[in-house]
Design an enzyme around this catalytic site. Structure first.
Site, short mmCIF file in Angstrom:
data_model
loop_
_atom_site.label_atom_id
_atom_site.label_comp_id
_atom_site.label_asym_id
_atom_site.label_seq_id
_atom_site.Cartn_x
_atom_site.Cartn_y
_atom_site.Cartn_z
CB SER A 128 36.74 47.66 37.02
OG SER A 128 37.64 47.73 38.08
CB SER B 208 37.81 44.20 35.45
OG SER B 208 36.85 43.35 36.08
CG ASP B 209 39.70 45.79 41.78
OD1 ASP B 209 39.20 44.81 42.35
OD2 ASP B 209 40.44 46.60 42.36
CB CYS B 210 35.62 42.51 42.23
SG CYS B 210 36.89 41.24 42.05
#
Ligand SMILES: *[C@@H]1O[C@H](CO)[C@@H](O)[C@H](O)[C@H]1NC(C)=O
Ligand SMILES: *[C@@H]1O[C@H](CO)[C@@H](O)[C@H](O)[C@H]1NC(C)=O
Ligand SMILES: *[C@@H]1O[C@H](CO)[C@@H](O)[C@H](O)[C@H]1NC(C)=O
Length: 788
Positions: A300, A296-298
């Site tokens: 998300s 996941s993006d940081c």
């Protein structure tokens, strides 16, 4: 990747810093040459000898299966976050997954014996070279330097690069990180950069580094007029998803063989990308066959609960992400809430096992369980392999090959090296600005001013400098008069203006395409003072600016776009200006006038809509006024193209019976393409021979962009034209070279229907390179179908 506003802004960076502090403390002694901590160290723990996960004679799959089977749920969940804990009873060290390598090693702890790394131009400029080998070489250098950091105990081997979102709007703050607006170009960049990063040589048994295709998908809005990426719900059609937003990710996974993919912050059609089973599990893992982990993006996962309330509870957020197919969470949600989610029956323990398996398999493929790294294939890469002359030269070469010549009235450029020059503007002596974002600490800087001083020569070569404005915001005009006086004394003027992270960056989109503050006034007054003498305008920026005023101003004979050109950008700029390098870069984006900002940035539609006066986006669809087109770029010489040899018809076996979707999206009806289909299509490959003549006075590298126009172009959402292939060739003055491009009808001439399925149209296709055109008729041996 920058932690979001509010709570995370305070909490997450702190957590990040603490983690680095701990790592730095842990690693301090090792800088002095002590043994590194690594898994399966038999000297440290004799019991490990009997554990199958340490047995290098077994397959990676068996080893990872063994490892996962030894872990408790409590241990497993600690492995689902970027700062993975140590598992002391199995002597597995802690691991930090988060490194960046967008244009050089970054997001590592520089210092000790490794204070610096080579910093390349930002990808938007490197892409302008349209040189696949260059992209691959840069990937290789990033990974060599990354290995040195790993071998020194400073950083991990999992790098979250490249960024392969489509830059569909000129205002987006992250254009610098992308390869521009064209899906075909971006796909090629992804493939070659990722292969360069990950793959050692033909004999390598292990991944040299792990890359990451990000951010999946339809992201492209950071923070525009109060709408931020954490709350943005991208409304995307199946057609746009299938032929614009997703193709780079498919290429990155399939051809690039990336070991990872990152889902974005935004929602697509109501569902967060990191909670979309159809995207992550069905498309990326099954249809495209990702061999690796999904991160996941940081941060998300947190966003799903705390920003948008998509997930009513923290455990729902963890379960939604895991159930969609996420394996690793940049952040801490999966470590904190997965056990609860399992206890509540929201996620099955078997899915947790599967995620843990996916993350450990990548660490295994990187050689992290094969014993002492020093004794392995890449173990001899060290401090001496960072910032080498060859690496730094490649950084200059990338800038040289990317720089785009936009205007050159009267062939004012190149300037004589032996000339008095006034160098003016807020970016004229830029250092850090040249590194854009996701930057490390560069080996050195060569600013434009330093380059122009160093690479000119002769009795009259002299350089004066005046900033004109203290920074790119250029809020005050009080230094303009001194810039004007400087310009008045010189025989030529080089103005270096543009943008910086203050105007375009992560979490910051622009609202105007004009040069900021008093920059235009500065240019105008300096051009007035220099009237009759050469004035060269250098634009240092990633996103396009409305430069119509200068394009139409006869006092400004030349314009160069230099992107953010990396650590030695000033050298490349000077070499172009003095003619040591003949520019051959081509714009990877359309340049629009200010008027374009009237359309909403959040409208994700690529196709125009006459009912709402929406003009559509990019060279493939937009019909309105532009300043410069995608693919535009001049040279100090002139090239003439002609089609030497190309078929006028191509017969393709009917493929209607194998309805499938190689860019498989959520279109429920379509099937993944079978091997049989691929072969059916590849049997129809054909060659196009193009002659290119250099009719000017200087040798140069010339990029050919081959476009096609389908029979239904401009109707039913079919692009006006579409890049089908590109290649570069070096041609001496007065010579002619032949370039052969191999095309496949399905792969290169396909279009996408409204429901997201790919198709090949029967009938007349126009191929074009520069002004040369060629007509090609596509026929089916069975006329009943064109979809595939
Ligand atoms: C857990 O697995 C069972 C059996 O495969 C399945 O029926 C159930 O839907 C799963 N639960 C969740 C939350 O995925
Ligand atoms: C240009 O920048 C360099 C690097 O920051 C600095 O050392 C130098 O003094 C600057 N030159 C001028 C003329 O300001
Ligand atoms: C042309 O490109 C090649 C590599 O792509 C490079 O080595 C060479 O220096 C370039 N030549 C010129 C004149 O730009």
């Amino acid at each position: 990747m920058v932690p979001m506003a509010r709570k995370i802004e305070t909490l997450f960076p702190l957590q990040g810093r603490m983690c680095w502090l701990i790592i730095i403390l842990l690693l301090q002694p090792f800088h002095k040459g002590a043994a590194l901590e690594y898994a399966c160290n038999f000297d440290k723990d004799d019991n490990l000898k009997s554990m199958r996960f340490c047995d290098t004679s077994l397959s990676d799959e068996i080893r990872v299966f063994d490892l996962v089977s030894r872990l408790t749920l409590e241990e497993k969940v600690t492995q689902l976050v970027n700062t993975a804990s140590a598992i002391p009873r199995l002597s597995i060290p802690a691991y930090e997954w988060w490194q960046e390598g967008l244009h050089g090693v970054a997001h590592v702890s520089f210092g000790g014996s490794l204070p610096r790394a080579t910093s390349f131009p930002l990808p938007i400029l490197t892409t302008a070279s349209f040189n696949k080998d260059l992209w691959n070489q840069i990937g290789q250098v990033v990974s060599t330097e990354a290995r040195a950091f790993y071998n020194d105990g400073i950083a991990g081997l999992t790098y979250w690069s490249p960024v392969i979102n489509i830059a569909r709007d000129p205002r987006w703050g992250r254009i610098q990180e992308t390869s521009g607006e064209d899906p075909y170009t971006t796909s090629a960049y992804a493939t070659h950069f990722v292969q360069g990063m990950q793959e050692g040589d033909a004999n390598s048994k292990r991944l040299k580094l792990s890359a990451c295709c990000k951010h999946f998908t339809a992201y492209d809005v950071d923070n525009w007029e109060g709408i931020d990426r954490y709350h943005f719900d991208a409304k995307v059609t199946l057609q746009d998803l299938a032929d614009t937003y997703n193709p780079p990710f498919q290429s990155c996974v399939q051809e690039g063989r990336s070991a990872s993919l990152m889902c974005s912050y935004n929602k697509v059609n109501g569902v967060p990308t990191c909670a979309n089973y159809d995207f992550l599990e069905n498309t990326v893992r099954r249809a495209w066959g990702l061999n690796g982990y999904i991160v996941s993006d940081c941060d998300s996962v947190l966003v799903m609960h705390e920003s948008t309330n998509y997930a009513p509870t923290t455990e729902d957020a963890a379960a939604d992400a895991l159930n969609a197919g996420l394996d690793l969470n940049c952040g801490d949600y999966l470590a904190s809430y997965t056990e609860g989610a399992v206890a509540m029956g929201k996620v099955n323990a078997s899915r947790v096992d599967n995620a843990v398996y996916n993350v450990f398999l990548v660490r295994m493929r990187l050689g992290m369980f094969d014993g002492n790294p020093a004794n392995q294939e890449f173990g001899n890469i060290g401090v001496a392999d960072v910032c080498t002359p060859a690496h730094q030269e490649l950084a200059v070469e990338a800038a040289r090959q990317g720089i785009v010549l936009l205007k050159n009235d009267g062939n004012i450029l190149p300037l004589s090296k032996n000339i008095n020059t006034a160098v003016i503007g807020p970016n004229a002596n830029a250092t850090h600005t040249m590194l854009g974002n996701y930057e490390g600490i560069p080996c050195q800087y060569i600013t434009p001013l330093q380059g122009l001083v160093k690479f000119g020569s002769g009795d009259y070569h002299k350089v004066w400098f005046s900033e004109g404005c203290v920074n790119t915001a250029c809020q005050q005009d009080d230094q303009i008069s001194s810039a004007v006086s400087t310009a008045a004394v010189a025989d030529a003027v080089v103005l270096v203006v543009g943008l910086s992270q203050v105007q375009e960056s992560e979490a910051l989109d622009r609202t105007s395409l004009l040069l900021p503050g008093y920059q235009q006034t500065l240019i105008d007054e300096v051009a007035g003072a220099a009237a009759g003498r050469p004035v060269v305008l250098v634009l240092m920026c990633a996103g396009p600016v409305d430069i119509n005023f200068a394009k139409n101003d006869k006092r400004i004979q030349s314009i160069l776009w230099v992107g953010y050109p990396g650590q030695s950008g000033g050298q490349a700029i000077a070499e172009v200006i003095f003619g040591a390098h003949n520019p051959g870069g081509k714009l990877p984006m359309s340049w629009y006038p200010e008027d374009y900002t009237k359309i909403s940035m959040t409208n994700m539609n690529m196709r125009p809509d006459s009912r709402s006066n929406y003009p559509g986006r990019t060279y493939r669809f937009y019909t309105g006024e532009k300043i410069y087109d995608f693919g535009y770029g001049l040279s100090y010489t002139e090239y003439k193209h002609s089609f030497a040899l190309a078929p006028t018809t191509v017969m393709t076996p009917s493929i209607h019976s194998q309805l499938c979707d190689p860019h498989q999206t959520s279109a429920g009806s379509s099937l993944p393409c079978s091997q049989a289909h691929q072969e059916t299509c590849s049997s129809s490959n054909f060659d196009v021979h193009i002659n290119v003549e250099n009719i000017g006075a200087m040798a140069g590298n010339h990029t050919l962009l081959l476009f096609f126009t389908a029979p239904s172009a401009g109707k039913n959402g079919t692009p006006l034209k579409q890049l089908a292939a590109f290649d570069s060739v070096y041609i001496r003055s007065g010579s002619q070279e032949k370039v052969v491009l191999t095309l496949n009808p399905c792969q290169h001439l396909g279009t996408v229907a409204e429901d997201g399925t790919r198709m090949l149209e029967a009938g007349n296709h126009i191929l074009s390179v520069g002004d040369a055109k060629h007509s090609l008729s596509v026929l089916f041996s069975d006329t009943s179908g064109a979809r595939y």
